[in-house]
Enzyme design. Structure first.
Site, PDB file in Angstrom:
ATOM      1  N   GLU A  27       0.827  -1.208   0.000  1.00 43.62           N
ATOM      2  CA  GLU A  27       0.000   0.000   0.000  1.00 43.62           C
ATOM      3  C   GLU A  27       0.859   1.254   0.000  1.00 43.62           C
ATOM      4  O   GLU A  27       0.684   2.160  -0.814  1.00 43.62           O
ATOM      5  CB  GLU A  27      -0.896  -0.009   1.258  1.00 43.62           C
ATOM      6  CG  GLU A  27      -1.845   1.153   1.316  1.00 43.62           C
ATOM      7  CD  GLU A  27      -2.737   1.175   0.109  1.00 43.62           C
ATOM      8  OE1 GLU A  27      -2.585   2.094  -0.715  1.00 43.62           O
ATOM      9  OE2 GLU A  27      -3.572   0.279  -0.044  1.00 43.62           O
ATOM     10  N   ASP A  46       1.100   3.913  -3.205  1.00 46.76           N
ATOM     11  CA  ASP A  46       0.623   5.294  -3.071  1.00 46.76           C
ATOM     12  C   ASP A  46       1.703   6.301  -3.465  1.00 46.76           C
ATOM     13  O   ASP A  46       1.457   7.243  -4.217  1.00 46.76           O
ATOM     14  CB  ASP A  46       0.181   5.564  -1.622  1.00 46.76           C
ATOM     15  CG  ASP A  46      -1.041   4.746  -1.210  1.00 46.76           C
ATOM     16  OD1 ASP A  46      -1.719   4.202  -2.100  1.00 46.76           O
ATOM     17  OD2 ASP A  46      -1.315   4.643   0.003  1.00 46.76           O
ATOM     18  N   SER A  48      -7.399   1.524  -3.871  1.00 43.59           N
ATOM     19  CA  SER A  48      -6.197   2.123  -3.294  1.00 43.59           C
ATOM     20  C   SER A  48      -5.391   2.900  -4.289  1.00 43.59           C
ATOM     21  O   SER A  48      -4.689   3.833  -3.931  1.00 43.59           O
ATOM     22  CB  SER A  48      -5.253   1.002  -2.857  1.00 43.59           C
ATOM     23  OG  SER A  48      -5.453   0.715  -1.562  1.00 43.59           O
TER      24      SER A  48
END
EC number: 3.4.21.100
Length: 519
Positions: A249, A253, A449
């Protein structure tokens, strides 16, 4: 005799699938943060209704002006400090702007101070955590002053919304993954590199390796952005070396934002995965006078039903503050379709369901050359994941969604009875996902995400070219016609895509230049 008052919304029940496995050590030290009411609430509400209506005359407040006008009252902070002293608790920090006081003490001291019993629980998926049941109590002089007491309980509150593509799925005759700059080009993002802006990214665990970022950006021929870890409470940048864990994650990002807006600074706020950690990290980002993010990306969340109402309301008021400060908050809408993996009917994911964020859903995208040939709702079946979306049970219909309805997969449409999720969408299927480098491994990742940082990067580009933040964009986006690519095919379980807004992909995926012009 001190009268104790139950704190509204602090009720906790024993979670299904969890059981008490032992007592807490009374001498163990923990940190708990207390959120206080806002001063001049009526004036703040009046300001917010103008912002929600998209009133062009309203200018965002500076962080300094906001702290003075709408922070906690000094008297209220003093009351909490006196309460702490009476219970031998230490004040670790106080933040008038964020209306929070962080306290440290032993489990025994906190149990006595707030009238709770803390025990160790075990849950089949969440593992071991410290929990409580019943309500939190506060004394007379804090009654009505304290809005939330967070951190007594440290159960994992959220999950990251990313999916790594299974290695056995070969590409079906078309390009099956994209670099973020390729997607930015397909979505016609405006030119620029985001220079002068700061994008805040919230992470509840994991970490990134500087070496991954360096080789990833150089492989794309992009200048390496400045990435700064910010530790919140006991959080810090701690890569585990497991690309399937939270590292996936964090790295995803940063690589998406950094490769699309390499001129922007990236501040990554690391905290623990609990409601206290999550809320505090977002609050610290919103009020950060050092890094001053103009846009925040959040790719974590959990079903609305998994939050206590005190946490939900405390978090929502932080997001409301972001809107007043002109900070755009982009949030992933979830990867488990219309049930949000709750196992009980339709659920939307929070914080995506807050009316003060831009909720980002997912699509499955096919391109030929430099244009999009096909884009439908992301739904790869039960095991593969699907975009979160639906109707909130916690928040009413916002002004800018008045008159909209959600179309059902079984035909027919129902007028929204609550905040509709998501607002917008973007490529999210791992089958057509993002090529990234995580823990030294080249991999393809999808999930909503990826959509939150994609939109956050777009907003950073727009803010940089305008020379000022676009702020809370929902009222403007819903008013502007045709700035998003309308997605009309597919479903996420209970809800179907349709012309106009729908509960799978919202208004659609971005046409970056049109979005920039509309804002």
């Amino acid at each position: 005799m001190v009268t104790k008052h139950p704190l509204p919304g602090s009720e906790r029940k024993v979670e299904q699938g969890s059981r008490v496995v032992g007592q807490c050590d009374p001498a163990e030290r923990i940190e708990v943060f207390v959120m206080l009411r806002r001063q001049r609430q009526a004036q703040f509400d009046a300001l917010m209704s103008k912002i929600e209506a998209g009133d062009p005359g309203v200018k965002p407040l500076s962080r300094e002006a906001f702290a003075q006008e709408f922070g906690a009252a000094p008297d209220d902070v003093a009351k909490v400090k006196a309460f702490a002293q009476a219970h031998s608790l230490t004040v670790v920090r106080e933040d008038v702007a964020a209306r929070s006081v962080l306290l440290s003490g032993t489990i025994e001291q906190f149990q006595s101070a707030f009238g709770v019993k803390l025990e160790h629980y075990e849950h089949h998926t969440a593992g071991q955590f410290r929990g409580r049941t019943g309500t939190i109590s506060v004394p007379d002089d804090l009654h009505g002053v304290v809005e939330a007491v967070l951190g007594l309980d440290n159960r994992p509150q959220a999950r990251p919304h990313f999916r790594i593509r299974p290695p056995f799925q070969p590409a079906k005759g078309h390009q099956a993954s994209f670099t973020p700059p390729q997607l930015a080009a397909l979505y016609q993002f405006p030119q620029g590199d985001g220079k002068g802006e700061c994008v805040g990214i919230i992470e509840l665990g994991g970490g990134y390796n500087a070496s991954d970022l360096k080789s990833y950006f150089s492989s794309l021929g992009v200048a390496s952005p400045t990435v700064k870890p910010v530790g919140v409470d006991q959080g810090s940048n701690q890569p585990s070396g497991d690309p399937n864990g939270p590292d996936g994650e964090v790295t995803l990002d940063i690589e998406i934002v950094g490769s699309i807006a390499p001129g922007a600074n990236i501040a990554v706020y690391f905290t623990q995965n609990s409601d206290a950690g999550f809320i505090d990290a977002v609050s610290r980002a919103v009020h950060d006078t050092t890094n001053k993010p103009s846009v925040i990306s959040i790719s974590w969340g959990g079903p609305e039903s998994s939050w206590t109402s005190q946490s939900l309301n405390a978090f929502n008021s932080v997001l409301q503050t972001a809107a007043a400060l002109g900070v755009t908050v982009c949030v992933a809408s979830g990867d488990s379709g219309s049930s949000d993996g709750s196992g009980s009917g339709n659920q939307v994911d929070f914080p995506a369901s807050s009316p003060y964020v831009l909720a980002c859903g997912g699509t499955n995208l096919t391109a030929s050359g430099t244009s999009i040939s096909h884009e439908v709702v992301w739904n790869d079946g039960a095991q593969g994941g699907a975009t979160g979306g639906g109707v909130s049970k916690a928040f009413p219909v916002p002004v800018w969604q008045t008159g909209l309805s959600a179309s059902s997969t079984h035909g027919g449409a129902t007028a929204l009875s609550g905040r509709g999720v998501p607002d917008v969408a973007g490529d999210a299927s791992p089958v057509t996902g993002y090529s990234v480098l995580i823990d030294g491994e080249q991999t393809v990742v999808g999930g909503t995400s990826a959509v939150a940082p994609l939109w956050a990067a777009l907003i950073a580009l727009i803010n940089a070219s305008k020379g000022q933040p676009v702020g809370f964009i929902n009222p403007k986006l819903y008013k502007a016609q045709g700035v998003c690519r309308d997605i009309t095919q597919g479903n996420n379980g209970s809800f179907a895509a349709t012309a106009g807004w729908d509960a799978c992909t919202g208004l659609g995926s971005p046409n970056g230049q049109k979005v920039a012009a509309a804002l």
